[in-house]
Design an enzyme around this catalytic site. Structure first.
Site, PDB file in Angstrom:
ATOM      1  CE  LYS A 201     -31.598  45.508 -12.390  1.00 44.72           C
ATOM      2  NZ  LYS A 201     -30.631  44.470 -12.773  1.00 44.72           N
TER       3      LYS A 201
ATOM      4  N   GLY B  44     -25.375  25.401  -6.547  1.00 46.52           N
ATOM      5  CA  GLY B  44     -26.262  25.798  -7.639  1.00 46.52           C
ATOM      6  C   GLY B  44     -25.739  25.268  -8.959  1.00 46.52           C
ATOM      7  CB  THR B  45     -25.871  22.227 -10.724  1.00 44.47           C
ATOM      8  OG1 THR B  45     -27.133  21.703 -10.280  1.00 44.47           O
ATOM      9  CG2 THR B  45     -24.793  21.842  -9.737  1.00 44.47           C
ATOM     10  N   GLY B  46     -27.416  25.376 -11.987  1.00 51.70           N
ATOM     11  CA  GLY B  46     -28.307  25.846 -13.053  1.00 51.70           C
ATOM     12  C   GLY B  46     -27.508  26.295 -14.265  1.00 51.70           C
ATOM     13  CB  SER B  47     -28.220  29.018 -16.617  1.00 52.54           C
ATOM     14  OG  SER B  47     -27.610  29.651 -17.679  1.00 52.54           O
ATOM     15  CB  VAL B  48     -24.319  30.675 -13.778  1.00 54.10           C
ATOM     16  CG1 VAL B  48     -22.917  31.053 -13.349  1.00 54.10           C
ATOM     17  CG2 VAL B  48     -24.946  31.806 -14.584  1.00 54.10           C
ATOM     18  N   GLY B  49     -23.934  27.793 -12.777  1.00 53.76           N
ATOM     19  CA  GLY B  49     -23.156  26.802 -12.025  1.00 53.76           C
ATOM     20  C   GLY B  49     -22.909  25.538 -12.837  1.00 53.76           C
TER      21      GLY B  49
HETATM   22  P1  NAD Z   1     -30.635  29.262 -12.601  1.00 52.90           P
HETATM   23  O1  NAD Z   1     -31.997  29.488 -12.102  1.00 52.90           O
HETATM   24  O2  NAD Z   1     -30.407  28.682 -13.949  1.00 52.90           O
HETATM   25  O3  NAD Z   1     -29.835  28.323 -11.575  1.00 52.90           O
HETATM   26  C1  NAD Z   1     -29.842  28.513 -10.200  1.00 52.90           C
HETATM   27  C2  NAD Z   1     -29.756  27.135  -9.576  1.00 52.90           C
HETATM   28  O4  NAD Z   1     -29.559  27.294  -8.165  1.00 52.90           O
HETATM   29  C3  NAD Z   1     -31.014  26.307  -9.762  1.00 52.90           C
HETATM   30  O5  NAD Z   1     -30.665  25.012 -10.250  1.00 52.90           O
HETATM   31  C4  NAD Z   1     -31.612  26.245  -8.349  1.00 52.90           C
HETATM   32  O6  NAD Z   1     -32.318  25.046  -8.097  1.00 52.90           O
HETATM   33  C5  NAD Z   1     -30.369  26.352  -7.502  1.00 52.90           C
HETATM   34  N1  NAD Z   1     -30.595  26.813  -6.131  1.00 52.90           N
HETATM   35  C6  NAD Z   1     -31.475  27.724  -5.660  1.00 52.90           C
HETATM   36  N2  NAD Z   1     -31.355  27.852  -4.331  1.00 52.90           N
HETATM   37  C7  NAD Z   1     -30.349  27.033  -3.952  1.00 52.90           C
HETATM   38  C8  NAD Z   1     -29.741  26.727  -2.710  1.00 52.90           C
HETATM   39  N3  NAD Z   1     -30.156  27.285  -1.572  1.00 52.90           N
HETATM   40  N4  NAD Z   1     -28.726  25.837  -2.682  1.00 52.90           N
HETATM   41  C9  NAD Z   1     -28.306  25.220  -3.812  1.00 52.90           C
HETATM   42  N5  NAD Z   1     -28.852  25.468  -5.028  1.00 52.90           N
HETATM   43  C10 NAD Z   1     -29.855  26.364  -5.095  1.00 52.90           C
HETATM   44  O7  NAD Z   1     -29.894  30.690 -12.449  1.00 52.90           O
HETATM   45  P2  NAD Z   1     -28.531  31.133 -13.119  1.00 52.90           P
HETATM   46  O8  NAD Z   1     -28.822  31.906 -14.345  1.00 52.90           O
HETATM   47  O9  NAD Z   1     -27.609  29.972 -13.155  1.00 52.90           O
HETATM   48  O10 NAD Z   1     -28.003  32.194 -12.047  1.00 52.90           O
HETATM   49  C11 NAD Z   1     -27.373  31.792 -10.842  1.00 52.90           C
HETATM   50  C12 NAD Z   1     -26.846  33.017 -10.108  1.00 52.90           C
HETATM   51  O11 NAD Z   1     -25.959  33.730 -10.945  1.00 52.90           O
HETATM   52  C13 NAD Z   1     -27.910  34.029  -9.697  1.00 52.90           C
HETATM   53  O12 NAD Z   1     -27.518  34.638  -8.486  1.00 52.90           O
HETATM   54  C14 NAD Z   1     -27.865  35.048 -10.802  1.00 52.90           C
HETATM   55  O13 NAD Z   1     -28.331  36.309 -10.379  1.00 52.90           O
HETATM   56  C15 NAD Z   1     -26.388  35.077 -11.070  1.00 52.90           C
HETATM   57  N6  NAD Z   1     -26.034  35.577 -12.407  1.00 52.90           N
HETATM   58  C16 NAD Z   1     -26.490  34.947 -13.516  1.00 52.90           C
HETATM   59  C17 NAD Z   1     -26.100  35.423 -14.762  1.00 52.90           C
HETATM   60  C18 NAD Z   1     -26.550  34.738 -16.030  1.00 52.90           C
HETATM   61  O14 NAD Z   1     -26.020  35.054 -17.090  1.00 52.90           O
HETATM   62  N7  NAD Z   1     -27.486  33.803 -15.977  1.00 52.90           N
HETATM   63  C19 NAD Z   1     -25.273  36.532 -14.865  1.00 52.90           C
HETATM   64  C20 NAD Z   1     -24.796  37.149 -13.707  1.00 52.90           C
HETATM   65  C21 NAD Z   1     -25.196  36.648 -12.479  1.00 52.90           C
END
Ligand code: NAD
EC number: 1.4.1.9
Length: 354
Positions: free
Chosen positions: A81, A183-188
């Site tokens: 890291k 959380g309904t972003g990229s992952v959710g």
């Molecule tokens: P993202 O930014 O696309 O989505 C995160 C979502 O969570 C956003 O829509 C945001 O508005 C929402 N959010 C933030 N705080 C919140 C809360 N208190 N309550 C409800 N929703 C909330 O991020 P992502 O890429 O989807 O990543 C989400 C999680 O997964 C992070 O913890 C990240 O470290 C982890 N992660 C992501 C990946 C990846 O490939 N993107 C891989 C491993 C782990």
């Protein structure tokens, strides 16, 4: 010097390199925890730390975390890291990125970087102009591994949720299984789409409430306020937003027999894994279930370095091993009474020869 080896987060790290470039003002730490399985791989964090020792703590902890994550993902890479210590103005210049790329290059492939908090895909492309030891670059060809890891992460989580539902509830289909997603972003969002297609009943929440309600309308679920999603009575609570949500209060609030989601570092402290187990809640260790993204970016890197193309189907096949790993963890946890997070750590330590 003695003080450094006594650091509580120092865990026999193989290499901790301090980087300073006077011309650009770059200050960074590159830590390699273990190279037992291969070069130390893990992202670069760009962050303003109130105290430099907090940057060191992050580098030590996060590189160890990457050793465990990469080992449990079955990847031929170790744990590394980097942290770039941003100034109070958080200014990131092309010169700093170039100097950082040179510093990685000088390590000759012992460290492979990727995107993390505070870094963008464009930053990775800039670093890649100075060193080939960068993973997670945009995909060059359709059908090839590379690009946004989010959908790959979501695939692994959805499969992990299905494995948890089979293990804990004895159900072999997601039809009618109620999943609450924080959380309904990229992952959710990706997890929601996959599970909706398999007939799951969804409750979605996001601090961007319009985003959650639009997705709920599209997928036929409901949305709730982000402050209440942890209280929803459901079959699976899936955290995909923030870390450290499973503290004393969070564990007490969960109203589901399963916690399985992609957010990093969900347990506020290690004891919270045991607290979930005491409540009879099945936990999918975060760094195991969310390994799909790291699998995708690492296979893409290894393919690029070896000149052998890596098809998306190969990435999917590797991600599809996640449920089997989770099942092994849960079986050992059931047999020993040790909580799944501790079982996963011990397995990872065995794999990296510690
Ligand atoms: P993202 O930014 O696309 O989505 C995160 C979502 O969570 C956003 O829509 C945001 O508005 C929402 N959010 C933030 N705080 C919140 C809360 N208190 N309550 C409800 N929703 C909330 O991020 P992502 O890429 O989807 O990543 C989400 C999680 O997964 C992070 O913890 C990240 O470290 C982890 N992660 C992501 C990946 C990846 O490939 N993107 C891989 C491993 C782990």
């Amino acid at each position: 010097m003695a003080a450094f080896w006594a650091e509580p987060d120092f865990d026999e790290h193989e290499l901790v390199q301090l980087v300073h470039d006077r011309a650009s003002g770059l200050t960074a730490i590159i830590a390699i925890h273990s190279s037992h399985l291969g070069p130390g791989a893990g992202g670069t964090r760009f962050w303003h730390y109130a105290e430099p020792h907090l940057a060191m703590r992050d580098a030590l902890r996060l590189s160890r975390g990457m050793s465990y994550k990469n080992a449990m993902a079955g990847l031929p890479v170790g744990g590394g890291k980097a942290v770039i210590l941003a100034g109070p103005d958080r200014e990131k210049t092309p010169e700093m990125l170039a100097a950082f790329g040179d510093a990685i290059d000088a390590m000759g492939g012992r460290y492979i970087t990727a995107e993390d908090v505070g870094m963008t895909e464009a930053d990775m492309v800039a670093i890649a102009k100075r060193t080939p030891h960068v993973s997670g670059l945009p995909s060059q060809d359709a059908g090839m591994a590379g690009g946004d890891p989010g959908p790959f992460t979501a695939r692994g989580i959805a499969m992990g949720i299905k494995a948890a539902v089979a293990h804990k509830l004895g159900r072999d289909s997601m039809e009618g299984v109620h999943v609450a997603i924080q959380g309904t972003g990229s992952v959710g969002g990706g997890v929601a789409r996959i599970l909706a297609a398999e007939g799951a009943r969804l409750t979605l929440a996001d601090i961007d409430e319009a985003r959650a309600s639009a997705m709920a309308a599209e997928l036929g679920g409901t949305s709730v306020a982000p402050t209440t999603v942890m209280d929803v009575a459901c079959d699976v609570f899936s955290p995909n937003a923030l870390g450290a949500i499973l503290d004393d209060e969070g564990v007490a609030r969960i109203n589901a027999p399963i916690v399985a989601g992609g957010a990093n570092n969900q347990l506020a402290r290690t004891e919270h894994g045991a607290k979930l187990a005491e409540r009879g809640i099945l936990y999918a260790p975060d760094y195991v279930i969310n390994g799909g993204g790291i699998i995708a970016v690492t296979l893409e890197y290894l393919a690029r370095r070896s000149g052998t193309p890596c098809d998306v189907s190969e990435v999917h096949a590797k991600i599809d091993e996640i449920p089997r790993r989770l099942e092994a963890i849960w079986q050992e946890a059931d047999a020993t009474g040790i909580s799944p997070d501790r079982v996963a750590d011990a397995m990872a330590q065995r794999i990296i020869g510690r």
